[in-house]
Design a protein around this motif. Structure first.
Motif, short mmCIF file in Angstrom:
data_model
loop_
_atom_site.label_atom_id
_atom_site.label_comp_id
_atom_site.label_asym_id
_atom_site.label_seq_id
_atom_site.Cartn_x
_atom_site.Cartn_y
_atom_site.Cartn_z
N UNK A 46 58.22 53.87 35.60
CA UNK A 46 58.73 52.43 35.12
C UNK A 46 57.64 51.60 34.44
N UNK A 47 58.13 50.53 33.78
CA UNK A 47 57.20 49.65 33.12
C UNK A 47 56.36 49.12 33.99
N UNK A 48 54.88 49.31 33.51
CA UNK A 48 53.71 48.92 34.68
C UNK A 48 52.78 48.23 33.63
N UNK A 49 52.00 47.40 34.20
CA UNK A 49 51.11 46.73 33.70
C UNK A 49 50.04 47.40 32.96
N UNK A 62 49.32 52.11 36.66
CA UNK A 62 49.88 50.93 37.52
C UNK A 62 48.76 50.74 38.52
N UNK A 63 47.38 51.02 38.47
CA UNK A 63 46.18 50.94 39.39
C UNK A 63 45.58 49.72 38.84
N UNK A 105 50.47 53.90 46.80
CA UNK A 105 50.80 55.02 46.22
C UNK A 105 50.52 55.56 45.22
N UNK A 106 50.44 54.25 44.33
CA UNK A 106 50.06 54.62 42.82
C UNK A 106 48.53 54.89 42.73
#
Length: 376
Positions: free
Chosen positions: A271-274, A278-279, A287-288
């Motif tokens: 999904x859209x992540x920064x 996502x870490x 979880x990521x």
């Protein structure tokens, strides 16, 4: 316009060109030899081909970037009147073979007539669509194409077919146009610009995503800014050179000596992540963090791992029909995990043990066997 309508439009336009009823549409001018010189063909190459083979329909010189060798089998996607095929035939020699594919009956007839003029016994021309090649699996050393893939309404399928027919270690050598920025709506809907190798140009990121999905490695897309001088003549006064540019596109099918693990592709549609993993940010999902570490471990085992972030690479999602279908059901289907193009997990980040099991890799942290199996 649906896929069949687009193919019919292109077929009719290029059939008319072959029959002499229309001026060249894609990348051409009435002075075909002058056009070829501007695309990088030399005088010796122009002298090798029969009259009528060069229609000026191209945007580069793919057989020159293919590093063709004597004895090789070459497939040309959208071979037209046979220009690049005849040049390739000279390079592969009598021990090699060149197969030209074209969906236009008139072009096919013209190419076969040109071959008869010079008696090329190592060249043949077959009727077919580049999305459904009439060529056996694992039979070609090189697949080349000159400003044709942009005309296809199903480009991902073209690259999948090229991968299928290439032998392990085989090479892709393409000259084509790529999009620099979106076209204005009127230009994007212009059928003349579609047939003229402008409106169908894909962005480099889209092309790379399609090639990776097909299984290609060593992908290189080299834009040619100098080609703008050539391209502006395709539609004078419309500024098309600000939107598309010619590019050299090369890639390779992994060889058998590179091992099964290198052939295994693990793709993660996030999904859209920064950021790409996502870490990041002040509140990181554990979880990521674990999943990122697991992917690093899989890469160390020889798995080709690729992650696509919806917020940064939406074209990769759009290029995979199975992923699109899942997203149409609901965005909670993300993340989607695929192995060698087949979806194996939806909506969760699998554990290392689960991924290893799906990939057929032994996880040292897992038991050697299940309880009561008798193996240990």
């Amino acid at each position: 316009m649906n896929e069949n309508d687009q193919r019919a439009l292109v077929r009719d336009r290029y059939g008319a060109i072959a029959a002499g009823a229309s001026a060249p549409s894609c990348c051409g001018t009435p002075k075909a030899d002058d056009m070829a010189r501007r695309m990088g063909y030399g005088e010796a190459e122009l002298a090798l081909v029969p009259d009528g083979a060069n229609l000026g329909l191209g945007c580069g010189n793919p057989q020159a970037i293919g590093a063709l060798q004597p004895g090789e089998v070459v497939v040309d996607l959208g071979s037209g009147a046979g220009f690049d095929c005849f040049l390739a035939a000279a390079q592969v020699g009598p021990g090699g073979r060149v197969i030209g594919i074209d969906m236009t009956h008139e072009m096919l007839a013209k190419a076969r007539a040109n071959a008869a003029k010079v008696g090329h016994a190592n060249v043949e021309f077959r009727l077919g669509e580049i999305e459904h090649l009439p060529v056996a699996d694992n039979s070609a050393d090189v697949v080349m194409s000159n400003c044709v893939i942009n005309l296809s309404p199903a480009k991902a399928q073209v690259f999948a077919e090229a991968f299928r027919v290439l032998k392990p270690g085989g090479r892709l050598a393409v000259s084509d146009v790529v999009g620099l920025k979106p076209l204005p709506a009127a230009m994007a809907a212009d059928s003349g610009l579609l047939c003229g190798c402008v409106a169908g140009a894909a962005r480099p990121a889209e092309l790379e995503a399609w090639m990776r999905q097909a299984g290609f490695i060593d992908i290189r897309i080299e834009e040619k800014p100098e080609s703008r001088e050539l391209i502006k003549d395709w539609a004078p006064g419309q500024g098309v050179e600000d939107h598309v540019v010619s590019a050299v596109i090369t890639a390779r099918k992994p060889g058998t000596s590179e091992g099964a693990a290198a052939m295994t592709k693990l793709e993660i549609y996030d999904p859209a992540m920064c950021c790409s993993t996502g870490v990041c940010g002040p509140q990181v999902d554990p979880t990521l963090v674990t999943f990122a570490a697991d992917l690093k471990w899989l890469a160390e085992q020889g798995v080709a791992v690729t992650r696509y972030n919806l917020g940064q690479e939406p074209q990769a999602f759009a290029a995979n029909p199975e992923v699109v279908r899942e997203m149409e059901i609901g965005m909670d289907r993300l993340p989607i995990i695929a192995i060698d193009g087949h979806i194996v997990s939806i909506g969760i980040y699998p554990t290392r043990a689960q991924l290893a099991a799906k990939l057929g890799i032994k996880d040292p942290a897992s038991p050697c066997c299940t309880p009561k199996s008798g193996c240990c």
